[in-house]
Write a protein that holds these residues in place. Structure first.
Motif, short mmCIF file in Angstrom:
data_model
loop_
_atom_site.label_atom_id
_atom_site.label_comp_id
_atom_site.label_asym_id
_atom_site.label_seq_id
_atom_site.Cartn_x
_atom_site.Cartn_y
_atom_site.Cartn_z
N LEU A 42 -13.58 -74.81 -43.25
CA LEU A 42 -14.46 -75.81 -43.84
C LEU A 42 -13.81 -77.20 -43.81
O LEU A 42 -14.49 -78.21 -43.59
N PHE A 43 -12.50 -77.22 -44.00
CA PHE A 43 -11.77 -78.50 -43.99
C PHE A 43 -11.86 -79.15 -42.61
O PHE A 43 -12.18 -80.34 -42.48
N ARG A 60 -14.05 -78.53 -40.30
CA ARG A 60 -15.45 -78.87 -40.02
C ARG A 60 -15.80 -80.21 -40.69
O ARG A 60 -16.49 -81.06 -40.12
N ASN A 61 -15.28 -80.43 -41.90
CA ASN A 61 -15.53 -81.67 -42.62
C ASN A 61 -14.88 -82.86 -41.91
O ASN A 61 -15.45 -83.96 -41.85
N SER A 81 -17.00 -84.00 -38.98
CA SER A 81 -18.20 -84.76 -39.33
C SER A 81 -17.89 -86.07 -40.04
O SER A 81 -18.79 -86.88 -40.26
N ASN A 82 -16.61 -86.29 -40.42
CA ASN A 82 -16.21 -87.54 -41.12
C ASN A 82 -14.92 -88.09 -40.51
O ASN A 82 -13.90 -88.26 -41.19
N ASN A 122 -15.14 -89.42 -50.89
CA ASN A 122 -15.67 -88.54 -49.84
C ASN A 122 -16.09 -87.19 -50.41
O ASN A 122 -17.11 -86.63 -50.02
N SER A 123 -15.32 -86.69 -51.37
CA SER A 123 -15.64 -85.38 -51.95
C SER A 123 -16.92 -85.44 -52.76
O SER A 123 -17.75 -84.53 -52.71
N ARG A 144 -20.35 -85.01 -51.31
CA ARG A 144 -20.73 -83.66 -50.90
C ARG A 144 -21.25 -82.84 -52.09
O ARG A 144 -21.19 -81.62 -52.11
N GLU A 198 -23.85 -80.25 -51.33
CA GLU A 198 -23.24 -79.07 -50.67
C GLU A 198 -22.71 -78.11 -51.73
O GLU A 198 -22.90 -76.89 -51.61
N GLU A 256 -8.51 -78.44 -49.29
CA GLU A 256 -8.80 -79.58 -48.44
C GLU A 256 -7.91 -80.78 -48.78
O GLU A 256 -7.39 -81.46 -47.89
#
Length: 594
Positions: free
Chosen positions: A8-9, A11-12, A15-16, A296-297, A300, A303, A324
Motif C-alpha cells: 500500500l505504501f 502504491r501511494n 500516485s503521489n 498527505n495522510s 486519504r 480511503e 508508511e
C-alpha cells in the motif's frame, strides 16, 4: 500484514510522486546538513581524545605581566624532569628549522620538527608502519606522517627509505609512519630527535638557553597530581635559572592538554552556536516532513472510512499509517546519508581543508543518532493522523472529514510557527555572518594588494646560494628596466603571510618607558614603495646602504607604545637593555602584516 502495508505504501508513492519527492528530498537534505555540522562540532569537542594519557598531559606556558607565551625556554623540560619527581615524562617540540628533503628525483622544502625521546610515549599516535617504542633512539632516524610518506614514496613501504638533507651527504632514515588524527593539536610531517637536529643545525643548540623561547613543551604528571601541587618547585626553577637570575618574575603555568584546544585554538562559543544551528536545521527538516506527511495522510480520510466499512479495525489503520511513516522516514534517512557522503562532506572538507568522515564518529553513537532521527520522524508523522482517524466517526470519514469541530485548535499551527521561528533565526544569523565576511573582504589592509606580484625565489632548490644570488640581481634589473614595472624589492616577509617570532626591545637610556615585544622583518630598498605602505616620518631605507647598518623602521603603534613622537634620534635595543642597538630612521602607517 507488514507485506500488505508495504504494498500500500509503494502504491501511494506511485500516485503521489511529487509529495514523496518533496518529503524525502527535504528531510534528506536536512539530515545531511545536520550531520555535516554535527561532525564538525563532534570533531572539535573530541580534540586530542585519542591520547591514552590525556588526563595527565599538560602544556607548559610562560606567563608574564603582559600576557602568556605558548613557547618556553629550551632547558626548562630537562630541569623539570630532574628536579620535580611528579613530572614523569615530557617532550619538547622545536619547529623552527627546515631543509630541502629529497628521495631520488622527488624533492620538497620541509619544516622538520625536533622532539625528545618521550614524544611518542607522551602522545599516542597510531602507527601505520613501525612502532612507537624507541623509534627515535638512533641518530638520523625519523618518523613521518602518512601524507608525507605518500608524497615521497607513493604506495610502497616507507620503512628504511632515506631522505637526503639539503645537498649534503646527510640522510634521515624513516623508522615509522603515523596516521595523525584530524582532531590533533600536535601535527607534523616529519620529526627527528633533538640530537639529530643539533648535529645538522648547530644553531639549534645555541638558542636552547635560559633566554630564548623557541620550544613547545609538554609534560606528563603522575596520576592524581595537579599543577598546584608543584607550583613552588616551578617557582624555584624560575628563580634559580631564568634571566636575570633571582629577579625574573615569569610564572610557569600548566594548561591541561584536554582543555588546550578549547582555550587556544577553538572558539567554544562558536561551537555552541554551530550545535544549535545543526539542531535548528534538523528541526526545520523534521517539522516540515511531519507536516507534509500528516497533510498527505489526512487527504486519504475517505480511503480509511471505506476500509472501516469493510471491516478494518482501528489497529489495522494505525499499523498501516505507522508502517508508511516509518518507511518514508527510512528512505529519507538513506537519501540523506548518500547525499552526505557523496556531496556535502567532500565539498565541506575541500572548502575547509579538513578530513571529516562518518567513520570518525563512534559507531554506536552514530547508530543511536540515526535511529533517533528515524524514530522521531516516523512516530510523530504517523501518530497524529492515526490518532485523528482513530477518534473520527465513520460517517465523517466517508465524507472526507477529519472532525466535526468547526474551528481548528490553536495547537494545530504550533509546528508551523516553530518551523518559521527557526528559519527566521537562521536567516538572520546568515545575514550577520555575511556582513562580517564583507567587512573582512573590504577592509583596507593599508598596503597594495592589487598591483603587487610576489615571485617566490625558492632558495631551497639551489645548492649554491652565493652563485644563485647574482642571477636574481640580473632578473631584478631587467624587471626595473621594463616600463610596466614601477619598482622591485627583495624581502623575506610578505604581508599576510608573516610567521616570525616576537623579540623584546627596550628604548635606550629611558627606563621610565616600557619594553615592547615586536616582530621584525628583513626587507630591501624600496620595500615600502613597492608595497604602497605610507611612510609617516623619516624614510624607509631609501638612502645609501652604508648609512642603514643597524637601522629600523617602526609602525605607528610601536612608536606610540614606546612613547616616541618622531623617528629622529630614537634608539632601541634588542633582547636586553644593553643588547644590539637599532637606530630608528622612519615611521610607517600600521598595515595588516598577518
Amino acid at each position: 500484514m507488514l507485506t500488505h502495508n508495504l504494498k500500500l505504501f509503494f502504491r501511494n508513492i506511485k500516485s503521489n510522486k511529487g509529495t514523496f519527492l518533496i518529503n524525502t528530498v527535504g528531510l534528506g537534505i536536512g539530515i545531511a546538513s545536520f550531520l555535516t555540522v554535527a561532525l564538525y562540532v563532534f570533531n572539535d569537542l573530541t580534540y586530542n581524545h585519542f591520547n591514552e594519557n590525556l588526563a595527565n598531559i599538560y602544556r607548559v606556558q610562560e606567563a608574564y605581566e603582559e600576557g602568556k607565551g605558548m613557547q618556553t625556554k629550551g632547558p626548562l623540560l630537562p630541569k623539570m624532569l630532574e628536579e620535580i619527581p611528579e613530572v614523569v615524562n615530557g617532550t619538547r617540540i622545536f619547529d623552527w628549522d627546515g631543509y630541502r628533503l629529497s628521495h631520488n628525483d622527488i624533492a620538497f622544502p620541509e619544516n622538520v620538527y625536533y622532539v625528545d625521546e618521550g614524544f611518542f610515549s607522551v602522545f599516542t599516535f597510531p602507527f601505520e608502519e613501525g612502532a612507537a617504542k624507541d623509534v627515535l633512539d638512533e641518530k638520523f632516524t625519523a618518523v613521518v606522517s602518512k601524507p608525507f610518506a605518500e608524497k615521497y614514496f607513493g604506495t610502497a613501504s616507507a620503512l628504511g627509505k632515506q631522505l637526503q638533507v639539503g645537498f649534503e651527504d646527510v640522510f634521515l632514515t624513516v623508522r615509522g609512519v603515523v596516521d595523525i588524527p584530524e582532531n590533533s593539536s600536535v601535527k607534523f610531517d616529519i620529526v627527528t630527535s633533538y640530537d639529530t637536529g643539533q648535529t645538522i643545525s648547530p644553531w639549534v643548540k645555541d638558542v636552547h638557553d635560559w633566554y630564548n623561547t623557541f620550544s613547545i613543551t609538554y609534560v606528563v604528571l603522575q596520576d592524581g597530581i595537579r599543577p598546584p601541587t608543584i607550583d613552588s618547585k616551578l617557582e624555584n626553577i624560575v628563580k634559580e635559572n631564568f634571566l636575570p637570575v633571582g629577579e625574573n618574575t615569569t610564572r610557569i603555568d600548566l594548561l591541561p592538554f584536554s582543555a588546550y584546544h578549547a582555550e587556544a585554538e577553538s572558539d567554544r562559543t562558536l561551537i555552541i552556536i554551530l550545535a544549535f544551528i545543526a539542531l535548528g536545521i534538523l528541526g526545520i527538516a523534521i517539522v516540515n516532513f511531519i507536516n507534509l506527511t500528516i497533510t498527505n495522510s489526512l487527504s486519504r480520510t475517505k480511503e480509511i472510512g471505506i476500509k472501516k466499512v469493510h471491516g478494518a479495525l482501528k489497529k489495522h489503520v494505525v499499523q498501516q499509517i505507522m508502517v508508511e511513516s516509518l518507511a518514508l522516514g527510512l528512505i529519507a534517512l538513506i537519501f540523506g546519508l548518500l547525499l552526505l557522503t557523496a556531496v556535502l562532506l567532500p565539498a565541506f572538507n575541500s572548502l575547509f581543508d579538513m578530513q571529516l568522515a562518518l567513520q570518525s564518529l563512534d559507531l554506536w553513537l552514530l547508530a543511536l543518532v540515526l535511529f533517533g532521527i528515524w524514530l522521531t520522524v516516523g512516530l510523530f508523522s504517523g501518530m497524529v493522523p492515526s490518532f485523528l482517524w482513530a477518534r473520527g466517526k465513520l460517517v465523517e470519514s466517508l465524507q472526507g472529514k477529519i472532525s466535526s469541530r468547526g474551528k481548528p485548535s490553536s495547537g494545530k499551527y504550533a509546528s508551523i510557527v516553530l518551523q518559521f521561528v527557526i528559519a527566521i533565526v537562521l536567516i538572520s544569523g546568515t545575514f550577520l555572518v555575511r556582513k562580517q565576511i564583507d567587512y573582512m573582504i573590504d577592509k583596507n589592509p593599508k598596503f597594495d594588494n592589487e598591483n603587487v606580484i610576489v615571485a617566490q625565489t625558492d632558495a631551497w632548490q639551489f645548492k649554491d646560494l652565493e652563485a644563485a644570488g647574482p642571477n636574481l640581481e640580473v632578473i631584478a634589473k631587467e624587471l626595473e628596466a621594463s616600463p610596466f614595472v614601477a619598482s622591485v624589492n627583495f624581502t623575506g616577509t610578505v604581508p599576510g603571510d608573516y610567521d616570525e617570532n616576537y623579540n623584546t626591545f627596550y628604548p635606550e637610556a629611558k627606563s621610565d618607558l616600557p619594553n615592547i615585544s615586536l616582530r621584525k622583518a628583513y626587507v630591501g630598498k624600496d620595500y615600502f614603495k613597492t608595497l604602497g605602505i605610507n611612510v609617516l616620518n623619516g624614510h624607509g631605507f631609501d638612502t645609501e646602504a652604508a648609512s642603514l647598518e643597524n637601522t629600523a623602521v617602526l609602525n605607528k603603534t610601536a612608536m606610540d607604545k614606546l612613547g616616541f613622537d618622531r623617528a629622529e634620534g630614537q634608539i632601541i635595543r634588542e633582547g636586553r637593555r644593553d643588547g644590539q642597538t637599532y637606530r630608528i630612521v622612519g615611521v610607517i602607517d600600521d598595515f595588516s602584516y598577518q
